[in-house]
Design an enzyme around this catalytic site. Structure first.
Site, PDB file in Angstrom:
ATOM      1  N   LYS A 260       0.838  -1.205   0.000  1.00 29.41           N
ATOM      2  CA  LYS A 260       0.000   0.000   0.000  1.00 29.41           C
ATOM      3  C   LYS A 260       0.871   1.253   0.000  1.00 29.41           C
ATOM      4  O   LYS A 260       1.762   1.400   0.823  1.00 29.41           O
ATOM      5  CB  LYS A 260      -0.907  -0.013   1.228  1.00 29.41           C
ATOM      6  CG  LYS A 260      -1.760   1.243   1.413  1.00 29.41           C
ATOM      7  CD  LYS A 260      -2.541   1.183   2.724  1.00 29.41           C
ATOM      8  CE  LYS A 260      -3.253   2.503   3.023  1.00 29.41           C
ATOM      9  NZ  LYS A 260      -3.951   2.477   4.332  1.00 29.41           N
ATOM     10  N   ASP A 265      -2.740  10.446   3.822  1.00 32.15           N
ATOM     11  CA  ASP A 265      -4.139  10.039   3.944  1.00 32.15           C
ATOM     12  C   ASP A 265      -4.886  10.960   4.893  1.00 32.15           C
ATOM     13  O   ASP A 265      -4.757  10.861   6.112  1.00 32.15           O
ATOM     14  CB  ASP A 265      -4.217   8.595   4.448  1.00 32.15           C
ATOM     15  CG  ASP A 265      -5.652   8.104   4.555  1.00 32.15           C
ATOM     16  OD1 ASP A 265      -6.537   8.693   3.893  1.00 32.15           O
ATOM     17  OD2 ASP A 265      -5.889   7.126   5.281  1.00 32.15           O
ATOM     18  N   LYS A 272     -10.367  12.353   8.614  1.00 31.11           N
ATOM     19  CA  LYS A 272      -9.873  11.898   9.904  1.00 31.11           C
ATOM     20  C   LYS A 272      -9.886  13.044  10.911  1.00 31.11           C
ATOM     21  O   LYS A 272      -9.871  14.216  10.524  1.00 31.11           O
ATOM     22  CB  LYS A 272      -8.430  11.396   9.767  1.00 31.11           C
ATOM     23  CG  LYS A 272      -8.246  10.164   8.908  1.00 31.11           C
ATOM     24  CD  LYS A 272      -6.767   9.834   8.790  1.00 31.11           C
ATOM     25  CE  LYS A 272      -6.530   8.592   7.960  1.00 31.11           C
ATOM     26  NZ  LYS A 272      -7.018   7.370   8.635  1.00 31.11           N
ATOM     27  N   ASP A 283       1.410   6.187   5.795  1.00 30.82           N
ATOM     28  CA  ASP A 283       0.413   5.279   5.251  1.00 30.82           C
ATOM     29  C   ASP A 283       0.918   4.599   3.978  1.00 30.82           C
ATOM     30  O   ASP A 283       0.199   3.820   3.365  1.00 30.82           O
ATOM     31  CB  ASP A 283      -0.897   6.018   4.971  1.00 30.82           C
ATOM     32  CG  ASP A 283      -2.117   5.129   5.162  1.00 30.82           C
ATOM     33  OD1 ASP A 283      -1.982   4.069   5.802  1.00 30.82           O
ATOM     34  OD2 ASP A 283      -3.196   5.479   4.664  1.00 30.82           O
ATOM     35  N   ASP A 342     -12.326   6.792   3.924  1.00 29.41           N
ATOM     36  CA  ASP A 342     -11.112   6.549   4.693  1.00 29.41           C
ATOM     37  C   ASP A 342     -10.736   5.071   4.688  1.00 29.41           C
ATOM     38  O   ASP A 342      -9.693   4.702   5.224  1.00 29.41           O
ATOM     39  CB  ASP A 342     -11.286   7.043   6.131  1.00 29.41           C
ATOM     40  CG  ASP A 342      -9.974   7.119   6.897  1.00 29.41           C
ATOM     41  OD1 ASP A 342      -8.920   7.270   6.230  1.00 29.41           O
ATOM     42  OD2 ASP A 342      -9.990   7.024   8.129  1.00 29.41           O
ATOM     43  N   GLU A 344      -9.609   3.510   2.194  1.00 22.20           N
ATOM     44  CA  GLU A 344      -9.092   3.661   0.825  1.00 22.20           C
ATOM     45  C   GLU A 344      -8.013   2.656   0.469  1.00 22.20           C
ATOM     46  O   GLU A 344      -7.830   2.297  -0.702  1.00 22.20           O
ATOM     47  CB  GLU A 344      -8.560   5.092   0.621  1.00 22.20           C
ATOM     48  CG  GLU A 344      -7.130   5.350   1.076  1.00 22.20           C
ATOM     49  CD  GLU A 344      -6.896   5.151   2.565  1.00 22.20           C
ATOM     50  OE1 GLU A 344      -5.760   4.807   2.930  1.00 22.20           O
ATOM     51  OE2 GLU A 344      -7.835   5.333   3.370  1.00 22.20           O
ATOM     52  N   ARG A 346      -7.730  -0.534   0.984  1.00 16.82           N
ATOM     53  CA  ARG A 346      -8.239  -1.774   0.397  1.00 16.82           C
ATOM     54  C   ARG A 346      -8.695  -1.563  -1.049  1.00 16.82           C
ATOM     55  O   ARG A 346      -8.670  -2.499  -1.849  1.00 16.82           O
ATOM     56  CB  ARG A 346      -9.363  -2.335   1.261  1.00 16.82           C
ATOM     57  CG  ARG A 346     -10.614  -1.485   1.337  1.00 16.82           C
ATOM     58  CD  ARG A 346     -11.468  -1.799   2.554  1.00 16.82           C
ATOM     59  NE  ARG A 346     -10.839  -1.331   3.788  1.00 16.82           N
ATOM     60  CZ  ARG A 346     -11.377  -1.467   4.995  1.00 16.82           C
ATOM     61  NH1 ARG A 346     -12.547  -2.080   5.133  1.00 16.82           N
ATOM     62  NH2 ARG A 346     -10.768  -1.003   6.063  1.00 16.82           N
TER      63      ARG A 346
END
Length: 491
Positions: A260, A265, A272, A283, A342, A344, A346
């Site tokens: 990933k 993010d 968030k 991230d 959020d 995201e 996956r």
């Protein structure tokens, strides 16, 4: 850092510091009289990571001797030595140390222990302060490390074997530090395209085949899940592809490593909380681990083909950002209802996993800072592991044990799939608040299909909020060691 393997007695080394291991319960007989007062007072107990620095110790040429507590001898292994070496290097920071020697007793002077002490020392020396302008604040790094073994150990493990173990430790640790360098970059200096350029430079230097898919190419292929995440940012996405081909493959297996790569993010429209959001630069730690692992794999040359894939995006709440309720079509053709922007990671991994399968990968490992739920479940000690294949899972757990990276097998029962049902699309991107890490893994399993696959959620282990005795604050490089060991031991 200069690394050298030497055959000598610890007492004969003319260095700034020699590190000698001390065991709990069974102290070294050569120190019994010499340090009797320190033992009787309890200052030296041999407890794990307990350090006592002595100056001008009688019988030693070294200016200083570091008595390093190694804990109970029967519980001491390569993973413990890796931590001890890193902690010793960090303990000696700022003390004017240039040349350092680690003395290994005969019973732990094995290739695995040589690799571990080199890894630990290099990882321990890393600091995240490269952007500081006041160089006087920085401690001068240790420039030379000797790994000291006895002649008996040389006979048990030939010198070339131990030298290869030293070089393996150097390669893995330097690759891990590359991943840490990348993961600690602030988001204004590391956009998806800059991350792709870093991977390109590494690939060129190491002889890997390299390709990057830009936004237009991803649109042509139909990567709607990945592009949906990226559309809220002014920084365009990139899909990074690095390929290693062995000179002589042991089998037709093709290992795919997917990391990933969300360079920042915000959570998108499902934004968030502001507290702690600055850490969301990490991230992309999974992607950084894959890039570093590909460097080590290129240099160590395992006998299995390996492709590293990093979907790199920035998740922002811009005017074009994806909305909760949007439905996107993934590369696999499956439609996804986005209930939370959020969730995201996956989404981008879904398209990257599908692309890895299209490239011919027969076995898949994905690495991601995927869920806060895994941190609730396991804390910051172990990474969560999910799999659809027992054989690949066993290989992964063995590789992680050898690397000293703690993993915990998590459930992936069919009931978690029920959380992802929706009347509007083939699947939705979140489940309930209960078992969130398991539901996220089940989402990814949908795209792995029948291909043997392991998902590693490193949300709780990829970043250290505070420095540890053996590692600096910031990115930990996990699970790079496991990725490399998996490839090296592939049969």
């Amino acid at each position: 850092m200069e690394l050298k393997l030497v055959r000598a007695k610890a007492s004969e080394l003319d260095v700034d510091v020699v590190v000698v291991l001390e065991w709990e319960v069974s102290p070294r007989p050569e120190f019994a009289k010499l340090l009797a007062d320190l033992y009787s007072s309890g200052e030296i107990k041999g407890k794990r990571l307990e350090f006592t620095l002595l100056h001008s110790l009688e019988g030693y040429k070294a200016r200083r001797v570091l008595i390093a507590g190694a804990g109970k001898r029967e519980k001491f292994d390569a993973a413990a030595l890796r931590k001890l070496a890193g902690a010793a290097v960090r303990f000696l920071e700022g003390k004017g140390i240039s040349a350092l020697a680690f003395a290994l007793d005969d019973d732990i002077a094995t290739p695995a222990h040589v690799t571990a002490v080199v890894e630990g020392a290099i990882l321990g020396a890393w600091e995240p302060d490269y952007l500081k302008t006041d160089q006087e604040e920085k401690n001068k790094p240790i420039s030379s490390i000797l790994i000291v073994i006895q002649s008996v150990a040389i006979q048990n493990a030939p010198a070339p074997t131990l030298e290869a173990a030293l070089q393996k430790g150097r390669i893995i640790a330097e690759a891990a530090n590359l991943s840490r360098d990348i993961a600690v970059e602030p988001p204004n200096l590391l956009t998806p395209l800059i991350l792709a350029d870093r991977a390109r430079r590494m690939s060129d230097a190491c002889g890997l085949s390299f390709e990057v898919l830009d936004q237009d190419r991803m649109r042509q292929l139909g990567m709607g899940a990945l592009l949906g995440v990226a559309q809220g940012s002014a920084a365009p996405p990139a899909l990074i592809v690095m390929r290693y081909t062995p000179a002589q493959a042991a089998s037709a297996d093709h290992l795919g490593l997917v990391g990933k790569g969300v360079t920042f993010d915000t959570g998108g429209i499902s934004i968030k909380p502001s507290e702690g959001m600055e850490k969301m630069k990490y991230d992309m730690a999974g992607g950084a681990a894959v890039i570093g692992a590909m460097q080590a794999i290129a240099l160590l040359k395992p006998s299995v083909a390996v492709t590293g894939i990093v979907p790199a995006v920035e998740n922002m709440p811009g005017s074009r950002a994806q909305r909760p309720g949007d439905i996107v079509t993934s590369l696999s053709g499956k439609t996804i209802e986005v209930l939370n922007t959020d969730a995201e990671g996956r989404l981008i991994l879904a398209d990257a996993i599908t692309y890895a399968k299209q490239l011919g990968c027969t076995h898949l490992i994905d690495v991601a800072t995927l869920t806060g739920a895994i941190v609730v479940a396991l804390g910051h000690t172990s990474s969560g592991v999910f799999s659809n294949d027992d054989q690949l899972l066993a290989r992964w757990m063995t590789a992680s044990k050898d690397s000293g990276e703690k993993m915990w097998h998590m459930p992936l029962d069919d009931e978690y799939r029920d959380q992802l049902k929706t009347v509007y699309a083939d699947i939705q991107n979140i489940g309930t608040r209960w078992g969130g890490a398991c539901a996220a893994a089940m989402f990814l399993k949908e795209f792995a299909g029948d291909t043997p696959w392991v998902h590693v959620d490193v949300a709780g282990t990829a970043w250290l909020d505070d420095a540890k005795p053996s590692l600096a604050k910031g990115p930990a490089g996990i699970p790079l060691g496991s990725l490399v060991n998996l490839a090296l031991n592939w049969q």
